[in-house]
Design an enzyme around this catalytic site. Structure first.
Site, PDB file in Angstrom:
ATOM      1  N   ARG A 311      69.371  36.938  35.818  1.00  0.00           N
ATOM      2  CA  ARG A 311      68.135  36.207  35.570  1.00  0.00           C
ATOM      3  C   ARG A 311      68.301  35.213  34.411  1.00  0.00           C
ATOM      4  NH1 ARG A 311      62.935  36.181  37.540  1.00  0.00           N
ATOM      5  NH2 ARG A 311      63.383  37.800  39.048  1.00  0.00           N
ATOM      6  N   GLU A 719      55.284  38.701  33.979  1.00  0.00           N
ATOM      7  CA  GLU A 719      56.327  38.266  33.058  1.00  0.00           C
ATOM      8  C   GLU A 719      56.290  36.800  32.642  1.00  0.00           C
ATOM      9  OE1 GLU A 719      59.149  39.904  35.928  1.00  0.00           O
ATOM     10  OE2 GLU A 719      60.228  40.727  34.224  1.00  0.00           O
TER      11      GLU A 719
END
Lengths: 764, 466
Positions: A311, A719
């Site tokens: 990520r 998030e």
């Protein structure tokens, strides 16, 4: 009827405020319950030669002391791949590593017993920094590179070039409820576990593995957590496994609740990162080529560092595009706690790279960083709309959220006002900073993008909803219930929201990666839809109309149209179905379509869609002391067509403030021996109410339903807004006039950056 | 003499069985034998506020406290209210509980009961909202909805408890004795007889040893019942504060008394409302911690302490009382009775400073208090005291000398800042490096110049109003 899209409050809100909501440690203890406490290493690296447990065993109340030899199954609590021991055997790899477990009749007896265990450890040289681990070439995730074009050539050919290095610290989750699990032995070797976990299925797997049994002998339930933030993903599993081990040995229920200090020492945190980059650019601030290394501190073991590195790499350019680029990511192995999932999962750390590039290049070009960033936006003039790994983003939304945030914040007027203030005040400096984000939604590990649900309609028309998602405060349960309300056309009070249980919904993914409502919402939708279809057939027969003409709305089932003459109460129809022997129960399943990733080429379309957002923050800094405050923040966040605007706003505000903590006041501090010394809220400072910007404007992007087929065209929100807190760090750079700022930007780092030696703060 | 611990809990009298450990924390008792798990343990060190309960005084005052730091022997004779005790007679939730729920003031809900109790106290006590909330951490909401609720709180005018008059008590448990004298003479006799006993006032330091470190002290002498230690008087030349006066009372007085406003500003940042409800000046002096917030101002004011034992009484300047790292001049049979704080001259410049990673409820990286007396525009006397930059809080004599006789201009403070480098010897730790501590201590002297020369400007980020 208030289904999807309504600003309903959290289903447990009133129970929270009255104290009725029960967390794991609040449940009445079964008679005979024992308590466990961990023995932790105080040495960062060494070989465990002996464990003197005699004194502990002799203490009043101590029932057992358990170590690696007492494990009937595997001494392995790894979430993914390689073996990660529950108890060190014999290699000790970080200060805080569990060595043994003391079980006693009271928690105090267990804690005193644990303190009486003496470990004989022959020390080995610990590796305590990312730099040292890079020198030694020791990794838990080997370097991998995402590349497009020829970065080296583009940099060499660019009119200007720059090299830089910076660091970002880790972050303690500081969920208010610490790790806790209660394991109760049953018949035939069964174990029932109540755990505070984001991932009941993994708790089940790890407990079964450690006990040497099968998953069908382990039932894991979780009604709610007192916060998770990623910290109760893999770390909850080993806590539960230790409790289960003790329950197996003693034949009695065992509770293991970590004291805050043990929790902070023994459980993983957000990965600290070291960044090194070289860029080629032009005088207009366009980045023409970029080579970067993102080195995460993985700690002693793999845990989920692979996903974090993935990520970080895929978010390293964030909302920007660089044609010729090469980003290498890795996680080094050090003798510190194994760093783990934390809200954003490497995404926020990745995004810091491009912000550093943008701000330093802007300073070099004497341009505002906002202008430099916008010139490099995906979809800006001369820039593509495709990420280096080959996925297309919506450039129009990037431009739109930034334009709206800039407008909302009254950017141009305030720039002038701030300049005037700074010109006159002798010591205080105000600064304005911004952030724009493009955050990919989906698990990086493909198989996790699935969910299950189980819905029952009872013959009185009441509904019981279970799904694989867990509630950690994010409002998932109410959102998924809203989806079911919407399908059946009923009110929320008809739906019983239940604890997550591996006995009801098996083989689930963790509630993580912001995907909770996306995945579980669809799974519950599909389960409800199946039942609704069956009910509609019964209704259609009763009404003598086509099934398609049956309408579920307002707690009734209507012929042809809602509000017409002919209807059945929802409960009436449920009763009818029962009498006609029609099943009113169904599972539901969902897997995210269309996503793929090729590890070999580091290309693919790993995300179902992107979430966008932008923020502007203003700070004030005291140049004498480095103290600072955030004065105002304006946020525009894309939630698609929000399932619940009240819950989503809470997620945005909470994520932003948590991100602000990571970047400004939360500092993990290890001493020269590798022992964490910030082990409680007295030494580790998360934001308090005064730290929240006094002017805090949060707005959901309007008229932007998700373009992919998400549940009711909503978008995930857990998030992405963490990244918006980077606007505060950027505002600090603006205030002090220095683009190089290591993070967290504590008053000390800000003052050191001001004085020109901000590159490094020495560790003693 | 009472031998069983008794207190009012949610309006009902509770009497604990004989043999109950008097040093069990109120939190452990509530969540265990008390069967009231609404009060949560978040940290067991008095910092997160999840365990906040309210001490209800006979005059109606409501003091939020950390149940994790409060020992059962301390609450004897007091009234405690927990989140379970807020419901109406008909079982309906309290308006604050409703408001917090309806305003999205909860997410995970774990910090919520503590925040509700803080709100219930704040509704009656009032004051600045962040000051009220500093002792309650929330990791989910970002506080905005909670602040919205706090902005609209209304006192419920609920009845105040009737408390018994304090009487001497002694609680025994296996291996433990807990004395609760109610006269100074009895206290001094106990101290002489038990020099090893813990002297417990607010318990914000000792309570931590029980709660966090799981210590079980054999002997405790609790100071809360001794009236002499609770005396608080303002006189023309200063304030006389009993050693066991909680900071909360001191703060209220400082806010009213001319000359003490700077000290009040600092005290408002000492711990949290919960800590100030328990913690005492006597405790700060007793532990002699180098980072005790109150110590630099005591040094700058030239405060003195009165110590007593069965042998007699003596008065000592705070500067002489502090002897080293966590060492003071207290004899084994002595207790701190009171502190005398001279009132600064109206013409004095008096400033209290605290540098920490977080504004509220943090431990000082550097603490400082400066008092300057000017005569015909020149520094006649300077008291520059620092904490957190050496083994004990102390005055910076070389820096003081550098100012003597000079105009208070930038040059003079530069000279003082240079001299300061040889006054202090800071260490590096998680709160800051030695280099930073020196830089900041010097920065505070420069800020003193700004405060003195430009009172029209905000001198620090907290003073800036957006």
């Amino acid at each position: 009827m208030k289904g999807a899209g309504a600003a309903l409050r959290h289903d447990s809100a009133l129970k929270h405020t009255t104290g009725e909501a029960r967390f794991a440690d609040d449940l009445a203890e079964a008679a005979g319950t024992l308590h466990a406490a961990l023995v932790l290493s105080d040495v960062a690296h060494g070989t465990l030669l002996s464990l003197d447990t005699e004194a502990a065993r002799a203490m009043p109340g101590v029932v057992a002391v358990l170590g690696p030899r007492d494990i009937p199954g595997a001494n392995d609590i790894a979430a993914i791949g390689q073996a990660e021991p529950l108890f060190a055997d014999p290699l000790v790899e970080f200060a805080g590593q569990p060595l043994a477990l003391v079980v006693a009749t009271t928690r105090d007896a267990a804690l005193l017993g644990a303190a009486a265990v003496r470990a004989g450890i022959t020390p080995l040289e610990p590796v305590l920094s990312i730099e040292r681990a890079l020198e030694l070439d020791q990794h838990v995730v080997a370097p991998q590179t995402m590349a497009r074009g020829d970065a080296a050539r583009a940099i060499a050919a660019a009119p200007r070039r720059m090299e830089a290095e910076f660091r970002a610290g880790g972050q303690e989750h500081f969920y208010l409820e610490g790790q806790v699990a209660i394991a109760s032995p049953g018949e035939d070797g069964e174990i029932a576990v109540v755990a505070s976990t984001q991932h009941p299925s993994e708790v089940q797997h790890v407990v079964a593995r450690v006990l040497g049994g099968a998953c069908n002998g382990v039932t894991v339930t979780c009604r709610r957590m007192g916060g998770g933030f990623g910290g109760k993903e893999s770390n909850a599993s080993w806590v539960a496994a230790a409790a289960a081990l003790a329950a197996r040995h003693t034949g009695r229920p065992v509770k293991l609740r970590l004291a805050r200090r043990a929790d902070m020492i023994a459980t993983g945190k957000r990965h600290p990162f070291l960044y090194r980059w070289t860029a080629g650019f032009d005088d207009q601030g366009r980045v023409l080529g970029l080579q970067a290394l993102l080195a995460a501190d993985g700690g002693w073991s793999l845990d989920m560092s692979g996903g974090v590195v993935f990520r970080a790499i895929t978010h390293a350019l964030n909302c920007c595009d660089v044609a010729d680029v090469s980003v290498t990511g890795c996680a080094v192995k050090t003798n510190t706690v194994s760093h783990t999932a934390f809200r954003g999962f490497g995404g926020p750390q990745g995004a810091l790279l491009m912000e550093d590039v943008v701000h330093r290049i802007a300073a070099a070009c004497r341009l505002p960083p906002e202008e430099v960033r916008a010139r490099n936006f995906l979809g800006a003039a001369g820039k593509g709309e495709e990420t280096p790994y080959g996925q297309k983003v919506e450039g129009d939304l990037i431009a739109r959220v930034w334009a709206e945030a800039k407008r909302d914040s009254d950017w141009d007027r305030r720039r002038g006002e701030i300049a005037a203030f700074n010109a006159t005040h002798p010591t205080l400096r105000r600064g304005l900073g911004s952030m724009v984000l493009a955050f990919g939604i989906s698990f990086g590990v493909m198989h996790l993008n699935q969910a299950g649900a189980l819905v029952h309609v009872y013959s009185d028309g009441s509904i019981r909803l279970a799904h694989g998602g867990t509630e950690m405060g994010q409002g998932l349960f109410v959102k998924v219930a809203q989806v079911v309300c919407d399908v059946f056309g009923v009110d929320l009070d008809r739906i019983a929201i239940t604890a997550t249980s591996t006995a009801e919904v098996p083989n689930t993914a963790p509630t993580a990666a912001s995907t909770g409502s996306d995945l579980n919402g669809w799974a519950a939708h599909n389960a409800a839809q199946t039942i609704k279809g069956r009910m509609a057939e019964v209704a259609a027969r009763r009404f003598g109309i086509a099934v398609e003409a049956v309408v579920f709305a307002d707690n009734r089932v209507w012929a042809e149209q809602a509000g017409g003459n002919r209807f059945l109460e929802f409960a009436e129809l449920a009763k009818l179905c029962f009498l006609e022997r029609v099943s009113l129960s169904s599972t539901g399943f969902y897997r995210t379509p269309d996503i793929h990733w090729d590890r070999a080429t580091m290309r693919g379309e790993p995300f179902f869609y992107f979430s966008y957002g932008a923020a502007v923050s203003e700070v004030i800094v005291d140049t004498l002391t480095g103290e600072h405050r955030c004065l105002r923040t304006d946020i525009v966040q894309d939630c698609g067509r929000s399932l619940n605007p009240a819950v989503d706003r809470g997620q945005i505000e909470g994520a932003f403030v948590q991100g602000m903590g990571w970047l400004t006041c939360e500092e993990l501090w290890w001493d020269g021996q590798g022992r964490l010394r910030t082990v409680g809220p007295s030494t580790y400072k998360i934001p308090g109410s005064r730290d929240v910007p006094p002017i805090f404007n949060v707005r959901l992007l309007e008229g932007a339903p998700a373009r992919s087929e998400t549940i009711f065209r909503s978008k995930a929100v857990g998030e992405p807004p963490v990244l918006l807190a980077i606007s505060v760090a950027n505002a600090l750079k603006d205030a002090i006039g220095v683009p190089a700022l290591d993070l967290p930007a504590t008053p000390e780092r800000v003052l050191m950056a001001l004085r020109g030696d901000g590159e490094k703060i020495a560790r003693d | 003499m009472a031998t069983a611990i008794g207190f009012l809990l949610n309006g009902r009298q509770v009497s604990l069985p004989p043999g109950t450990s008097p040093t069990t924390s109120l939190l452990d008792w509530l969540r265990g034998p008390g069967a009231l798990p609404g009060t949560k343990e978040g940290c067991a060190e008095g910092d997160c506020g999840a365990c906040t309960v309210v001490l209800e005084a006979g005059d109606g005052a409501r003091t939020p406290i950390n149940a994790c730091l409060t020992l059962l022997g301390q609450v004897h004779g007091q009234a405690i209210r927990t989140v379970e005790g807020l419901r109406g007679a008909d079982g309906s939730p309290h308006p604050i509980q409703r408001a917090m729920a309806e305003s999205d003031g909860t997410q995970c809900g774990f910090c919520t009961p503590g925040i509700v109790m803080t709100a219930w106290a704040h509704a009656r006590e009032g004051g600045e909202v962040h000051e009220a909330l500093a002792g309650n951490l929330c990791r989910c909401t970002g506080y905005r909805p909670i602040l919205d609720v706090f902005a609209t709180l209304a006192d419920d005018a609920a009845a105040t408890p009737v408390l018994p008059a304090p009487q001497a008590a002694c609680f025994e448990a296996p291996g433990q004795v807990f004395h609760r004298p109610v006269t100074l003479a009895a206290l001094l006799a106990l101290r002489a007889a038990h020099p090893q006993a813990w002297l417990l006032a607010g318990g914000t330091d000792l309570g931590l040893r029980v709660s966090d470190h799981r210590e079980r002290p054999a002997e405790v002498i609790c100071l809360l019942g001794v009236p002499e230690l609770h005396a608080l008087r303002a006189m023309p030349d200063g304030i006389e504060a009993g050693a066991a006066v909680p900071y909360a009372r001191l703060l209220a007085l400082f806010r009213q008394e001319p000359g003490f406003a700077p000290f009040a500003t600092l005290l408002a940042r000492l711990g949290s409302r919960q800590i100030r409800g328990l913690g005492t000046l006597g405790g700060n002096l007793g532990t002699a911690s180098p980072i005790g917030d109150a110590l630099p101002p005591l040094l700058a004011l030239g405060a003195s302490v009165t110590l007593a034992s069965s042998r007699g009484t003596r008065v000592l300047a705070v500067a002489d009382f502090l002897r080293g790292y966590r060492v003071n001049d207290l004899a084994p049979d002595e207790v701190v009775v009171s502190v005398s704080l001279p009132r600064p001259d109206p013409a004095d410049i008096f400033v209290c400073e605290k540098i920490s990673k977080r504004h509220d409820q943090d431990i000082a990286t550097v603490g400082a208090a400066f008092r300057l007396r000017l005569a015909s525009d020149r520094v006649a006397e300077a008291w520059l005291a620092f904490g957190g930059v050496g083994p004990m809080a102390a005055r910076a004599k070389r820096a003081e000398a550098a100012l003597a006789g000079r105009r208070l201009d930038a040059d003079a403070l530069e000279a003082a800042a240079s001299a300061l480098a040889s006054d202090i010897a800071p260490l590096s730790d998680w709160r800051g490096t030695a280099a930073y501590r020196l830089m900041v201590a010097q920065g505070l002297l420069r800020r003193l110049h700004l405060r003195a020369s430009r009172p029209d400007l905000p001198a620090d980020v907290a003073g800036y109003d957006p």
